[in-house]
Design a protein around this motif. Structure first.
Motif, short mmCIF file in Angstrom:
data_model
loop_
_atom_site.label_atom_id
_atom_site.label_comp_id
_atom_site.label_asym_id
_atom_site.label_seq_id
_atom_site.Cartn_x
_atom_site.Cartn_y
_atom_site.Cartn_z
N MET A 1 -40.14 -31.78 -2.39
CA MET A 1 -38.83 -31.17 -2.59
C MET A 1 -37.99 -32.00 -3.57
N GLU B 1 -42.72 -21.07 -0.57
CA GLU B 1 -42.01 -20.24 0.41
C GLU B 1 -41.61 -18.90 -0.20
N GLN B 2 -41.15 -18.91 -1.46
CA GLN B 2 -40.77 -17.66 -2.10
C GLN B 2 -41.98 -16.78 -2.37
N ASN B 3 -43.16 -17.39 -2.42
CA ASN B 3 -44.39 -16.63 -2.62
C ASN B 3 -45.02 -16.20 -1.29
N TYR C 1 -43.45 -33.11 2.47
CA TYR C 1 -42.58 -31.96 2.19
C TYR C 1 -41.35 -32.40 1.41
N TYR C 2 -40.71 -33.45 1.89
CA TYR C 2 -39.47 -33.88 1.23
C TYR C 2 -39.74 -34.61 -0.08
N MET D 1 -42.30 -26.68 -2.99
CA MET D 1 -42.07 -26.14 -1.65
C MET D 1 -41.28 -24.83 -1.73
N ASP D 2 -40.25 -24.78 -2.59
CA ASP D 2 -39.50 -23.54 -2.76
C ASP D 2 -40.38 -22.43 -3.31
N ASP D 3 -41.19 -22.77 -4.30
CA ASP D 3 -42.05 -21.75 -4.91
C ASP D 3 -43.05 -21.19 -3.89
N LYS E 1 -31.07 -25.20 10.77
CA LYS E 1 -32.22 -25.37 9.88
C LYS E 1 -33.48 -25.26 10.73
N ARG F 1 -40.18 -28.12 -7.54
CA ARG F 1 -39.90 -26.86 -6.84
C ARG F 1 -41.09 -26.34 -6.04
#
Length: 291
Positions: A207, A217-219, A203-204, A213-215, A57, A211
């Protein structure tokens, strides 16, 4: 050791290349075998950028967000930067639509680089086991140097949190988060918020509660998790086009006497040091956000 160029390589390429190089730890192990406690090795690279993590990780350092200028290979006298318009400035065409059109342009000399230093104590006779000593240097001393480097970049005397031109943002406005509000504001200034520095507790928390943090990163937002921003605070900005890390392109590892208070007890100490300084070209594209 060879140096990677300014273009980001894939992780597989980096790992394959560095397997062919002698690690900083191995170079120091060999110097120690020859000179004992008088060993000192100067490197023609910045050693915090010389190792790949073995973690499944990843947790990225702040330097990975920035365009690095190695002054040993790319010497410069100046850097350019912009500032927002001042009260009373004449009106500029289209500044209502393109805010950055009213910015002022400047050049400044490359500032004096700051030393970043880390220390470890070496357990007695550890150097007799060369493989373990190499690992200790690579993954304890240099990892601690990476933490110290984060401090230099983020909260040191020339760090991002102490840059006078970076605005504070406390309101999330119409968005679900002040982070998104800062991302929008950077785009309204003509930039792209491509980086986020955030405390792990936040961050956590995000999380666990959704969503975000995921959104991000995906952006395409590069996220650095570090204790060196306070909980409840984050740095959002256009790191790709709006900031530089000036780097001396050299490092040193040597045995030395640590400053008082460095360790709880006396012992043989190793220090590692690099030299660098972060500057902001586009301060209007960065925000210190209250979460």
């Amino acid at each position: 050791m060879q140096r990677t160029d300014g273009t980001k390589q894939t992780m597989a390429e980096v790992v394959a290349q560095r397997k062919t190089e002698m690690s900083p730890g191995r170079m120091f192990v060999e110097a120690c075998a020859a000179k004992g406690l008088e060993a000192s090795v100067e490197y023609d690279v910045t050693i915090t950028d010389s190792l790949t993590s073995s973690r499944r990780k990843p947790r990225y350092p702040a330097r990975n967000m920035l365009k690095v200028v190695d002054l040993s290979r790319d010497p410069r006298q100046y850097y350019w930067h912009e500032s927002p318009p001042r009260p009373g400035d004449p009106e500029v065409n289209d500044a209502g639509l393109r805010r950055e059109a009213a910015s002022r342009f400047h050049k400044s000399p490359v500032p004096e680089l700051h030393p970043t230093t880390a220390w470890v104590q070496v357990p007695p006779e550890l150097w007799e086991d060369t493989e373990t000593f190499e690992s200790f240097i690579n993954y304890r001393l240099i990892v601690r140097l990476g933490t110290a480097e984060n401090d230099t970049i983020i909260r040191g005397r020339g760090g991002l949190l102490n840059m006078p031109g970076i605005a504070r943002m406390t309101s999330k406005g119409p968005f679900g988060s002040a982070i998104l509000a800062a991302c929008n504001e950077a785009e309204q200034m003509g930039g792209t918020a491509d980086g986020l520095i955030i405390n792990p507790v936040d961050y956590y928390t995000f999380m666990g509660n959704g969503r975000l943090m995921d959104d991000l990163e995906q952006n395409g937002v590069f996220i650095v998790r570090t204790r060196l921003v306070d909980p409840g605070t984050a740095i959002v900005g256009d790191f790709g086009h709006g900031a530089l890390l000036f780097d001396a392109g050299r490092s040193v590892i040597r045995f030395a006497e640590p400053p008082p208070g460095t360790f709880a007890e006396p012992g043989i100490a190793l220090m590692a040091e690099i030299y660098e300084r972060v500057v902001i070209n586009l301060p209007t594209n960065f925000f210190i956000v209250s979460l």
